[in-house]
Design a protein around this motif. Structure first.
Motif, short mmCIF file in Angstrom:
data_model
loop_
_atom_site.label_atom_id
_atom_site.label_comp_id
_atom_site.label_asym_id
_atom_site.label_seq_id
_atom_site.Cartn_x
_atom_site.Cartn_y
_atom_site.Cartn_z
N LEU A 40 0.79 -1.25 0.00
CA LEU A 40 0.00 0.00 0.00
C LEU A 40 0.81 1.29 0.00
N LYS A 83 -4.61 1.14 -5.21
CA LYS A 83 -4.34 1.03 -3.78
C LYS A 83 -5.40 1.76 -2.95
N ARG A 90 -10.52 -0.31 -6.65
CA ARG A 90 -9.26 -1.03 -6.50
C ARG A 90 -9.19 -2.21 -7.45
#
Length: 123
Positions: A40, A83, A90
């Motif tokens: 992330l 992310k 996503r």
């Protein structure tokens, strides 16, 4: 009968463009796959950096840099969206990054084969 007609070698400038496109496509595909797999915080930072590099290419004076700049900018934006905390976005961005990576790899391999064929015709 066709064997009597000599084949014309592919000009060097075309071979150079094919070689650069091959290396760029393969490297771009691999980088997209890496960006998709980053964790992330690193993925967001990498996406922002890639998007800024793309914007820099978009602002270039050379018109040939604008098309790759647009693609690079979009890849960076997709990496950031991939992310995001919103699952639908996503997943969609991740799928698009995967498709882009496979497409760039395929294009790079295709251009590489054309490059090798043209290189062979010169010998």
């Amino acid at each position: 009968m066709n064997d009597m007609v000599p084949k014309r070698p592919i000009p060097t400038n075309i071979l150079t463009k094919q070689g650069v496109a091959a290396v760029g496509g393969i490297a771009g595909g691999i980088l997209l796959l890496i960006m998709r797999a980053l964790p992330l915080p690193v993925g967001i930072i990498a996406g922002v950096v890639v998007a800024l590099v793309g914007v820099g290419a978009l602002l270039s004076r050379d018109p040939e840099d604008r098309k790759p700049g647009m693609i690079i900018t979009l890849a960076g934006i997709l990496a950031v969206i991939a992310k995001s905390p919103i699952p639908v976005l996503r997943n969609f961005a991740g799928i698009l990054l995967g498709i882009g990576a496979v497409g760039l790899l395929a294009m790079g391999i295709w251009k590489g084969l054309k490059f090798l064929k043209g290189l062979k015709s010169r010998s």
